[in-house]
Design a protein around this motif. Structure first.
Motif, PDB file in Angstrom:
ATOM      1  N   GLY A 128       0.840  -1.223   0.087  1.00  0.00           N
ATOM      2  CA  GLY A 128       0.032  -0.048  -0.012  1.00  0.00           C
ATOM      3  C   GLY A 128       0.764   1.340  -0.058  1.00  0.00           C
ATOM      4  O   GLY A 128       0.236   2.339   0.155  1.00  0.00           O
ATOM      5  N   MET A 129       2.199   0.909  -0.344  1.00  0.00           N
ATOM      6  CA  MET A 129       2.783   2.436  -0.153  1.00  0.00           C
ATOM      7  C   MET A 129       3.446   2.670  -1.624  1.00  0.00           C
ATOM      8  O   MET A 129       3.478   1.738  -2.465  1.00  0.00           O
ATOM      9  CB  MET A 129       4.106   2.097   0.960  1.00  0.00           C
ATOM     10  N   LYS A 130       4.091   3.865  -1.880  1.00  0.00           N
ATOM     11  CA  LYS A 130       4.680   4.107  -2.970  1.00  0.00           C
ATOM     12  C   LYS A 130       6.340   4.239  -2.820  1.00  0.00           C
ATOM     13  O   LYS A 130       6.901   4.176  -1.531  1.00  0.00           O
ATOM     14  CB  LYS A 130       4.237   5.314  -3.464  1.00  0.00           C
ATOM     15  N   LYS A 131       7.009   3.985  -3.680  1.00  0.00           N
ATOM     16  CA  LYS A 131       8.572   4.129  -3.622  1.00  0.00           C
ATOM     17  C   LYS A 131       8.893   5.492  -3.072  1.00  0.00           C
ATOM     18  O   LYS A 131       9.897   5.406  -2.355  1.00  0.00           O
ATOM     19  CB  LYS A 131       9.001   3.718  -4.899  1.00  0.00           C
ATOM     20  N   ASP A 132       8.340   6.491  -3.240  1.00  0.00           N
ATOM     21  CA  ASP A 132       8.527   7.905  -2.763  1.00  0.00           C
ATOM     22  C   ASP A 132       8.178   7.932  -1.526  1.00  0.00           C
ATOM     23  O   ASP A 132       8.728   8.870  -0.830  1.00  0.00           O
ATOM     24  CB  ASP A 132       7.765   8.805  -3.561  1.00  0.00           C
ATOM     25  N   ASP A 133       7.588   7.161  -0.726  1.00  0.00           N
ATOM     26  CA  ASP A 133       7.184   7.055   0.818  1.00  0.00           C
ATOM     27  C   ASP A 133       8.432   6.701   1.625  1.00  0.00           C
ATOM     28  O   ASP A 133       8.307   7.011   2.865  1.00  0.00           O
ATOM     29  CB  ASP A 133       6.137   6.090   0.988  1.00  0.00           C
ATOM     30  N   ASN A 143       3.986   8.488   6.539  1.00  0.00           N
ATOM     31  CA  ASN A 143       2.997   8.569   5.585  1.00  0.00           C
ATOM     32  C   ASN A 143       1.776   9.294   6.154  1.00  0.00           C
ATOM     33  O   ASN A 143       1.266   8.648   7.327  1.00  0.00           O
ATOM     34  CB  ASN A 143       2.675   7.510   4.854  1.00  0.00           C
ATOM     35  N   THR A 144       1.404  10.347   5.826  1.00  0.00           N
ATOM     36  CA  THR A 144       0.063  10.979   6.355  1.00  0.00           C
ATOM     37  C   THR A 144      -1.309  11.202   5.289  1.00  0.00           C
ATOM     38  O   THR A 144      -0.899  11.663   4.301  1.00  0.00           O
ATOM     39  CB  THR A 144       0.328  12.395   7.042  1.00  0.00           C
ATOM     40  N   GLY A 195       4.413  -4.342  -3.234  1.00  0.00           N
ATOM     41  CA  GLY A 195       4.492  -4.424  -1.799  1.00  0.00           C
ATOM     42  C   GLY A 195       5.474  -4.681  -0.996  1.00  0.00           C
ATOM     43  O   GLY A 195       5.685  -4.953   0.036  1.00  0.00           O
ATOM     44  N   ILE A 196       6.567  -5.008  -1.948  1.00  0.00           N
ATOM     45  CA  ILE A 196       8.058  -5.588  -1.306  1.00  0.00           C
ATOM     46  C   ILE A 196       9.160  -4.910  -1.515  1.00  0.00           C
ATOM     47  O   ILE A 196       9.342  -4.246  -2.761  1.00  0.00           O
ATOM     48  CB  ILE A 196       8.493  -6.998  -1.946  1.00  0.00           C
ATOM     49  N   LEU A 197       9.685  -4.420  -0.704  1.00  0.00           N
ATOM     50  CA  LEU A 197      10.919  -3.580  -0.701  1.00  0.00           C
ATOM     51  C   LEU A 197      12.186  -4.441  -0.531  1.00  0.00           C
ATOM     52  O   LEU A 197      12.220  -5.225   0.651  1.00  0.00           O
ATOM     53  CB  LEU A 197      11.125  -2.328   0.353  1.00  0.00           C
ATOM     54  N   LYS A 198      12.874  -4.478  -1.810  1.00  0.00           N
ATOM     55  CA  LYS A 198      13.963  -5.486  -1.678  1.00  0.00           C
ATOM     56  C   LYS A 198      15.252  -4.458  -1.808  1.00  0.00           C
ATOM     57  O   LYS A 198      15.716  -3.577  -2.696  1.00  0.00           O
ATOM     58  CB  LYS A 198      14.182  -6.253  -3.010  1.00  0.00           C
ATOM     59  N   ILE A 199      16.339  -4.690  -0.890  1.00  0.00           N
ATOM     60  CA  ILE A 199      17.548  -3.909  -0.735  1.00  0.00           C
ATOM     61  C   ILE A 199      18.667  -4.862  -1.083  1.00  0.00           C
ATOM     62  O   ILE A 199      18.760  -5.913  -0.275  1.00  0.00           O
ATOM     63  CB  ILE A 199      17.660  -3.128   0.502  1.00  0.00           C
TER      64      ILE A 199
END
Length: 93
Positions: free
Chosen positions: A8-13, A29-30, A70-74
Motif C-alpha cells: 500500500g505504499m509508493k517508492k517515494d514514501d 505517511n499521512t 508491496g515488497i521493498l528489496k535491498i
C-alpha cells in the motif's frame, strides 16, 4: 538481501540512508480522507523505521533498492575479495 513487506505504499514514501555502516530504512505517511461537505474527516498516519548493521564484507557503494508489488528489496552485494571459496579436500599422495 533484505526484503520488507510494506504493501500500500509508493517508492517515494521510503527513505533509505547509510550512516556509519548502519542501513536505516524509514517511512512516514499521512493521508486525509474526506471533503468540505462532510462532518467527519479521517486522518491516517503511519510510520516505521528499521536499522540494520552492514557487515564489512558488503560493498557499500553498490547497495541498491527496488520496490515492487508491496515488497521493498535491498541488495547488499559482497566485495569480491570477501567471497569465500568452498572447502576442498586434498588427496594424500
Amino acid at each position: 538481501e533484505i526484503d520488507l513487506a510494506v504493501p500500500g505504499m509508493k517508492k517515494d514514501d521510503f527513505t533509505i540512508e547509510l550512516n556509519d555502516k548502519v542501513l536505516i530504512i524509514s517511512s512516514e505517511n499521512t493521508n486525509s480522507i474526506g471533503n468540505d461537505n462532510m462532518r467527519l474527516n479521517e486522518f491516517n498516519y503511519s510510520s516505521f523505521q528499521r536499522s540494520f548493521r552492514v557487515p564489512e564484507s558488503v560493498s557499500l557503494d553498490k547497495i541498491k533498492a527496488n520496490y515492487k508489488n508491496g515488497i521493498l528489496k535491498i541488495k547488499l552485494p559482497k566485495k569480491k575479495d570477501s567471497i569465500t571459496k568452498p572447502n576442498r579436500v586434498i588427496d594424500i599422495g
